[in-house]
Design a protein around this motif. Sequence first.
Motif, short mmCIF file in Angstrom:
data_model
loop_
_atom_site.label_atom_id
_atom_site.label_comp_id
_atom_site.label_asym_id
_atom_site.label_seq_id
_atom_site.Cartn_x
_atom_site.Cartn_y
_atom_site.Cartn_z
N VAL A 12 0.85 -1.19 0.00
CA VAL A 12 0.00 0.00 0.00
C VAL A 12 0.89 1.24 0.00
N ALA A 13 1.91 1.24 0.87
CA ALA A 13 2.86 2.35 0.93
C ALA A 13 4.19 1.84 1.49
N GLU A 14 5.24 1.98 0.70
CA GLU A 14 6.56 1.56 1.16
C GLU A 14 7.06 2.53 2.23
N ASN A 15 7.72 1.97 3.23
CA ASN A 15 8.27 2.77 4.32
C ASN A 15 7.29 3.84 4.80
N VAL A 16 6.08 3.40 5.08
CA VAL A 16 5.05 4.34 5.53
C VAL A 16 5.54 5.08 6.78
N ILE A 17 6.22 4.37 7.65
CA ILE A 17 7.04 4.96 8.70
C ILE A 17 8.38 4.24 8.56
N PRO A 45 4.02 -9.75 9.21
CA PRO A 45 3.59 -8.44 9.71
C PRO A 45 3.93 -8.29 11.19
N THR A 46 4.43 -7.13 11.55
CA THR A 46 4.70 -6.82 12.94
C THR A 46 3.39 -6.63 13.69
N LEU A 47 2.43 -6.02 13.02
CA LEU A 47 1.08 -5.93 13.57
C LEU A 47 0.10 -5.87 12.42
N VAL A 48 -1.09 -6.36 12.68
CA VAL A 48 -2.18 -6.31 11.70
C VAL A 48 -3.36 -5.60 12.34
N PHE A 49 -4.12 -4.92 11.49
CA PHE A 49 -5.32 -4.23 11.98
C PHE A 49 -6.36 -4.23 10.88
N GLU A 50 -7.59 -4.20 11.31
CA GLU A 50 -8.72 -4.37 10.40
C GLU A 50 -8.91 -3.20 9.43
N GLY A 51 -8.76 -2.00 9.89
CA GLY A 51 -9.09 -0.88 9.05
C GLY A 51 -10.56 -0.52 9.23
N PRO A 52 -11.11 0.29 8.37
CA PRO A 52 -10.52 0.83 7.16
C PRO A 52 -9.46 1.88 7.46
N LEU A 53 -8.68 2.16 6.46
CA LEU A 53 -7.64 3.17 6.55
C LEU A 53 -8.27 4.51 6.20
N ASN A 124 -4.19 8.59 10.79
CA ASN A 124 -4.25 9.69 9.84
C ASN A 124 -3.01 9.71 8.96
N TYR A 125 -1.86 9.49 9.55
CA TYR A 125 -0.59 9.53 8.80
C TYR A 125 -0.54 8.41 7.77
N MET A 126 -0.89 7.18 8.17
CA MET A 126 -0.86 6.06 7.23
C MET A 126 -1.85 6.28 6.08
N ALA A 127 -3.04 6.76 6.39
CA ALA A 127 -4.04 7.01 5.35
C ALA A 127 -3.56 8.09 4.39
N THR A 128 -2.94 9.12 4.91
CA THR A 128 -2.40 10.19 4.07
C THR A 128 -1.30 9.66 3.16
N ALA A 133 0.72 7.59 -2.08
CA ALA A 133 1.31 6.50 -2.85
C ALA A 133 0.40 6.10 -4.00
N ALA A 134 -0.90 6.04 -3.76
CA ALA A 134 -1.86 5.68 -4.79
C ALA A 134 -1.88 6.75 -5.90
N ALA A 135 -1.81 8.00 -5.51
CA ALA A 135 -1.82 9.09 -6.49
C ALA A 135 -0.55 9.08 -7.35
N ALA A 136 0.57 8.68 -6.76
CA ALA A 136 1.83 8.62 -7.49
C ALA A 136 1.82 7.53 -8.55
#
Length: 138
Positions: A12-17, A45-53, A124-128, A133-136
Amino acid sequence: MCEQCIAKAVMVAENVIPGFHLMQATQGSRHWKKGWYGLVEVNDPTLVFEGPLLQDPTHGWSDDAINAMSLEVQAQLGRYDESVEKLEEALVVDAGTGYRIVSACMEVGYNRKEDGFIHYWLMNYMATMANLAAAAVK
């Protein structure tokens, strides 16, 4: 076989953090359900979460603007809060993992005094970053 492979996770996004890729399971596995997101350091995965993002619909708003928000924005904020609560549950991790995640967030601008609880900031940061990344790619 790694969990990332079993779940057929996509980027979804490389190196999101720093040090963590944001990925999403397309097939799902025992530990990583289809459609769920994962912060991945290596293979599993270090952690998983349901979302949505979701992005915070009131990010950067003044107190006056928040107090005057429309019913539509209130509904968006409610969905955002529900998603953040799921992320908060996933962030209950061991001390070493928590340290790596918080340190990575701080590297890209998280400040506890200014930003409040990390799970709100991180969602918020991950969604942003995912939207960028999607726009790129387009």
